[in-house]
Each structure stands twice: as structure tokens, then as C-alpha cells.
Design an enzyme around this catalytic site. Structure first.
Site: not given
Ligand code: ADP
Ligand code: ZN
Length: 603
Positions: A198, A203, A421, A424, A496
């Protein structure tokens, strides 16, 4: 610094003080005459001596007029015999002999011994220091794996919004960790590795923690990039150490973040780090292969680059389970916002669903960041609750960078920016395949002097050729407006142009959207890891002829889009001017006001 070191320092200070005192004592200027012992004998003969005090080899003679003569005798000599030998009668004077307690002897010994002690002490001190850092050097072989603090609130699936399928798949892992016997008795092998795919901030770490939390097992985490820190050979020993620790704590979870840092396809790397990665990767594979059927350690690894992973990692018995965590859709974004709003008092008008709608392309981490920023904003204004405005301001801050109200533009720059702007925005509004305008502003943010922000009505997964063409026209709208209204062009359009060119190139070489070149991809992107940095190298797998067609197709797309922009502006000059003037006056225009301006103003 450690406590022991303080002790050492105090010890050193004492030694230095004693030495200093000793030396001043020894080097004390003597208000006495130094003379050989023969002089003393003469004074004795002359009857001038009051007393003689002998201290080891030091002889202090006090004369009747209180003058003092300092002399020395060799340690083998006796003062009495020496005086007798010199023809003086020792019985005529008071002799004060301090035999044995030869303090000057001790002082001179001390004068030699103390500096030696001092130097030895210093060496000892320095050695201790060096050893301290030496210990750290030794520690490199130890894994820096962190065991999640047992006191820290356990994360559960309820803390992870959305990702329903991912949770379902991971539920199985939770079962394995909780009731391994159930599976072993039926002859099922416990899975060893799960790969979480991902984009950043979706998360993955959170999800891995939630698995540990749901199963109630310890969670060891380490990042792939930590493995490749310093010395060759360290990565492998860290892996060994980490797995040993984990096996002792089984059942448990090992979480390896950024596995692509070590798990890239072998044979594509370059430079010295290559060997190191390979060894580390091999050690991970060896450890995973070495798990007994009942070893209840599950390795969860995360990456946002599944395409670059070494196939050896993905083989059965290794990371054979794959779970995908996608960018959140509007429903998930609402859920994520709700989770992170739980401990924050929101004002009445704050509507998280509207915020979710405004944030396509934002990751969970971005959304968490938005709510955190809005809480900070509200706190700074001493508010008790977080308002909708606070959250919307934070969305902009996270998306566009913080406003730089202090950055001053001169009148002319401001005017050009307003027309740019407005250009755009006008095209974004009038072309059929662009997203609606959400906001226009000529307040500087980061490097940009102004922004035009459009938002899709709903999340998009597919983008059509017409949409890309209109998007490029919108990107060029700023420059076209400058040209038409000022008959001059500025550097303000550079970003741009860059984006427009990249988009046109992708249309031709990646999406097969050029009729001339057909449904084919041109060029292969290889990612190389070099000194920890990623270099994307474009591999040309086409002929020079094709290369020139690609170039001409890119310019054709850009030129056509620019013509569209020019035509649209030329036939809507009044509208553009109106928008630019309102911008100059108010600096920002929100979507409703912009739409009203567009509808009201006649061509
Ligand atoms: P990754 O490891 O994929 O880079 P993290 O797990 O470190 O991402 O996510 C960073 C923060 O973003 C988490 O600590 C959480 O607070 C928030 N977050 C990301 N996805 C979710 C989710 N699906 N639900 C709740 N919080 C999330
Ligand atoms: Zn511009």
C-alpha cells in the site's frame, strides 16, 4: 552521560587540587639562605647557632639573630658526625632531629607519583569513554527492533478504519496466533509471512499493530532501511538477533517496515550496498525457512513497491500471503476522520463528511494530520472547540502548504498572478472534462504565488483521454492569460509547464493515447538503489525514429491544449477580468462565489 562518569570527573578534580596544593607548598619561596653544610659548621664554631633542625636530608639552621640557613646532607650522613668531621661540636647546639618521618621525602615522592597517577587516571577516563562508544559500535550487530511498550494502549481492528477485506484476511493470522493448536492438530502449517502492500500513510504499520493487539501478542518492529545502516555484515547479524529475540517471545509478530529497502530484486542494485542488502535478505529468508512447524512467529512486512521485490521473498513458505491496503475512498475517509476526531471536541457545524469529500487522494496519515493541525489551530486561538473553518484551513495547509501572508508581491506581480490564476479557473470551469473549481487564491504558499484548486465530484479511478487533454489545457491557462492580457510571459508558469509536459509524455509513452504510436508502452523504468537514494532510470527500448515521433506527439498535445486555452480565454475575456479583479480585491474566491461570477458576467 552516565553516573559513573561523574564519579570519574570528581576523582580527577580532587587529584588536580591535591597536586596544585602540593606544588605550591614545594615551590613556596623560601625566606631563607641556602648554604652548604660547611657554612653551618662554621656558624656552629662561631657560636652563632640557636638550633638545628634536621628533617631527613633537610637541615634548617636557625641563627641567634633568627636568620635561617637551609642546607642538605646526604641521607647516609648523620648530622652529628658531619658536624664533627667539619670540626664543629654538635653538643653546643640544640639538635632537633626528626628521624623516620621524612616528610620532604614523602612530598618528593608524591610529586613524582601524583602526576603519574593523574596521567594514568586520565588514560583510564579516556579509555572508559572510548569503551563506551566501543560498546555502541558493538551494538550495531544487535537489532534495533523495538518491542512495543506493553503499557501503551493496544491497537485493535476498531482503530483501523475501512480496509474491510484486509481485516478479514488478517483475522486468520490473529486466529493462528491465538489458537495455534487448532490448526496444528489438523496438520495445517502456520503461515510465516504476510506482505502488506500500500502507498505510504495507508495504515500498514497501524494494521500490523492491530493484528498484534487483537491476538494479544508482543510486537517487534524494525525498518528495512535500518538494516542497511553502516557496516557490511551488520544487517545479517541484526536479522539473526531479531529473530532470536522473537522466538524467545513467541507467539509474537515481527514487523519489517520498508522491506523493499533490503528485498529488492537481486542483480539490479549497484555499488557496495548491494552485497549488504543481499546478505540481509538471505538471512531473513534463512530465518523464515528455519521456523519449525510450530514456531508461532509471524513476520509482517510492509512495502509500497511490490513491483521491485525479489521473487524469492514471495515464494510459498515465505511471504506468501499478500494483503493490499488502498488509498481510502470517501467512505473510508469519513471513518478515518471519525476515529481521529474521537478525542477532539468538534463545534456544531463541523461536518466530517464534507471534509472527506474535499480530500480525494489523501491518505489516512494525511487525514490524521489534518485533524491534528485543526486542533492546534483552534488551541492557538484559545477556542474550546474545533470549528469547520479550522478543519478546512488545515486541509488547505496539508494539501497546498502553509500560507505565506508575509510574502509581499508588488502590485504588478499581484496583478499578473491574479490574471494567471483566473486563467486556470476560467478554463477549468468552461471545458467539459475538468473538475469543478473549489477555490482560487493569490496568497503565496510555499513556492507558489497563487493556486487554483479543483476537486472531483467523486473519487476517480479511471481518467479518460479527453479529461487529460482538458487538464493540460487548464494547466496552460495561466500562461495563456498572461500572454493575452499583458502580451508578456513570466516564469510563474514554469511549474504548470512541467506538469503539463509530464502529463503529455505519460499520455504518449505510458497510456498509449497517441494515435500515431498506438497501444504500446515506450521505455521501461528501473529503480536503482544507490547510497540509499532512489534513482529512477529511464531505459530506452525504442529506436531513434520512435523517439522523435514521441517528441513530436508530445508537442502536438501541448500545442493543441494551448490553442484550446487561448481560444477559451479570448472568447471569455470579460469573465476572466471580473474574476481577476475580485481576486485582487479579496485574494481568495470560494467555489460558490466563483460560480456566481461566471454565471452573472456576460461574455
Ligand atoms: P504506513 O505504515 O502505511 O506508512 P501508518 O500505519 O504509519 O502508515 O499510518 C500513519 C497514521 O495514519 C496512523 O498512525 C494512523 O493514525 C493514520 N491512519 C492511516 N490509515 C488509517 C486507517 N485506515 N484508519 C485510521 N487511521 C489511519
Ligand atoms: Zn499556474
Amino acid at each position: 552521560m552516565k553516573k559513573g562518569n561523574y564519579k570519574n570527573i570528581i576523582y580527577l578534580i580532587v587529584v588536580v587540587l591535591v597536586l596544585a596544593v602540593g606544588y605550591t607548598y614545594l615551590a613556596r619561596p623560601k625566606s631563607v639562605e641556602n648554604a652548604p653544610i660547611s657554612k653551618v659548621a662554621e656558624e656552629v664554631k662561631a657560636g652563632n647557632v640557636k638550633n638545628i633542625s634536621v628533617n631527613g636530608t633537610d637541615v634548617t639552621t636557625t641563627l641567634k639573630d633568627n636568620k635561617k640557613i637551609q642546607s642538605t646532607i646526604s641521607s647516609s650522613q648523620q648530622i652529628t658526625t658531619t658536624l664533627k668531621d667539619l670540626g664543629a661540636d654538635p653538643s653546643k647546639v640544640t639538635l632537633d632531629i626528626k628521624q623516620g618521618s621524612d616528610s620532604s621525602f614523602w612530598i618528593s615522592i608524591l610529586a613524582y607519583v601524583l602526576p603519574t597517577l593523574l596521567i594514568v587516571g586520565l588514560f583510564y577516563f579516556m579509555l572508559r569513554q572510548a569503551q563506551g562508544s566501543g560498546n555502541q559500535a558493538m551494538m550495531f550487530g544487535k537489532s534495533q527492533a523495538r518491542l512495543a511498550d506493553a503499557n501503551k494502549k493496544q491497537v485493535s481492528f476498531a482503530d483501523v478504519a475501512g480496509s474491510t477485506e484486509a481485516k478479514q484476511e488478517l483475522l486468520e493470522i490473529v486466529e493462528f496466533l491465538k489458537y495455534p493448536q487448532k490448526f496444528i492438530t489438523l496438520g495445517a502449517k502456520i503461515p510465516k509471512g504476510v506482505l502488506l502492500f500500500g502507498p505510504p500513510g495507508t495504515g500498514k504499520t497501524l494494521m500490523a499493530r492491530a493484528v498484534a493487539g487483537e491476538a494479544g501478542v508482543p510486537f517487534f518492529s524494525i525498518s528495512g532501511s535500518e538494516f542497511v545502516e553502516m557496516f557490511v555484515g551488520v544487517g545479517a547479524s541484526r536479522v539473526r538477533d531479531l529473530f532470536n529475540k522473537a522466538k524467545k517471545n513467541a507467539p509474537c509478530i515481527i514487523f519489517i517496515d520498508e522491506i523493499d529497502a533490503v528485498g529488492r530484486q537481486r542483480g539490479t542494485g549497484m555499488g557496495g550496498s548491494h552485497d549488504e542488502r543481499e546478505q540481509t535478505l538471505n538471512q531473513i529468508l534463512v530465518e523464515m525457512d528455519g521456523f519449525e512447524t510450530d514456531t508461532n512467529v509471524i513476520v509482517i512486512a510492509a512495502t509500497n513497491r511490490p513491483d521491485v521485490l525479489d521473487p524469492a521473498l514471495l515464494r510459498p513458505g515465505r511471504f506468501d500471503r499478500r494483503v493490499i491496503l488502498d488509498m481510502p475512498d470517501i467512505k473510508d475517509r469519513t471513518e478515518i476522520l471519525k476515529i481521529h476526531a474521537k478525542n477532539k471536541p468538534l463545534a456544531k457545524g463541523a461536518n466530517l463528511e464534507i471534509i472527506a469529500k474535499q480530500t480525494p487522494g489523501f491518505s489516512g496519515a494525511d487525514l490524521q494530520n489534518i485533524l491534528n493541525e485543526s486542533a492546534i489551530l483552534a488551541a492557538r486561538e484559545n477556542k474550546k472547540e474545533i470549528s469547520m473553518q479550522d478543519i478546512e484551513a488545515s486541509v488547505e495547509k496539508v494539501y497546498l502548504g502553509p500560507e505565506r501572508k508575509g510574502a509581499v508581491m508588488n502590485e504588478r506581480e499581484k496583478k499578473i498572478t491574479a490574471y494567471h490564476e483566473a486563467g486556470h479557473a476560467l478554463i477549468g470551469h468552461l471545458l467539459p472534462n475538468t473538475d469543478p473549481i473549489h477555490k482560487i487564491s493569490i496568497v503565496s504558499r510555499g513556492m507558489a504565488l497563487g493556486v487554483t484548486w479543483s476537486l472531483p465530484i467523486e473519487d476517480k479511478k479511471l481518467i479518460s483521454r479527453s479529461e487529460l487533454r482538458d487538464d493540460i489545457a487548464m494547466m496552460l491557462g495561466g500562461r495563456a492569460a498572461e500572454k493575452i492580457f499583458f502580451n508578456e510571459i513570466t516564469t510563474g508558469a514554469s511549474n504548470d509547464l512541467e506538469k503539463a509536459t509530464q502529463m503529455a509524455r505519460d499520455m504518449v509513452t505510458r497510456y498509449g493515447m497517441s494515435d500515431k504510436l498506438g497501444n504500446q508502452i515506450y521505455g521501461r523504468r528501473d529503480d536503482l538503489v544507490f547510497l540509499g537514494k532512489e534513482l529512477a532510470e529511464h531505459h530506452k527500448d525504442y529506436s531513434e525514429d520512435i523517439a522523435s515521433i514521441i517528441d513530436s506527439e508530445i508537442s502536438r498535445i501541448i500545442n493543441e491544449a494551448y490553442k484550446t486555452a487561448e481560444k477559451t480565454i479570448n472568447s471569455n475575456k470579460k469573465k476572466l477580468e471580473k474574476v481577476a479583479n475580485v481576486l485582487l480585491e479579496k485574494e481568495t474566491i470560494e467555489s460558490e462565489e466563483f460560480n456566481a461570477l461566471m454565471d452573472k458576467t456576460k461574455v
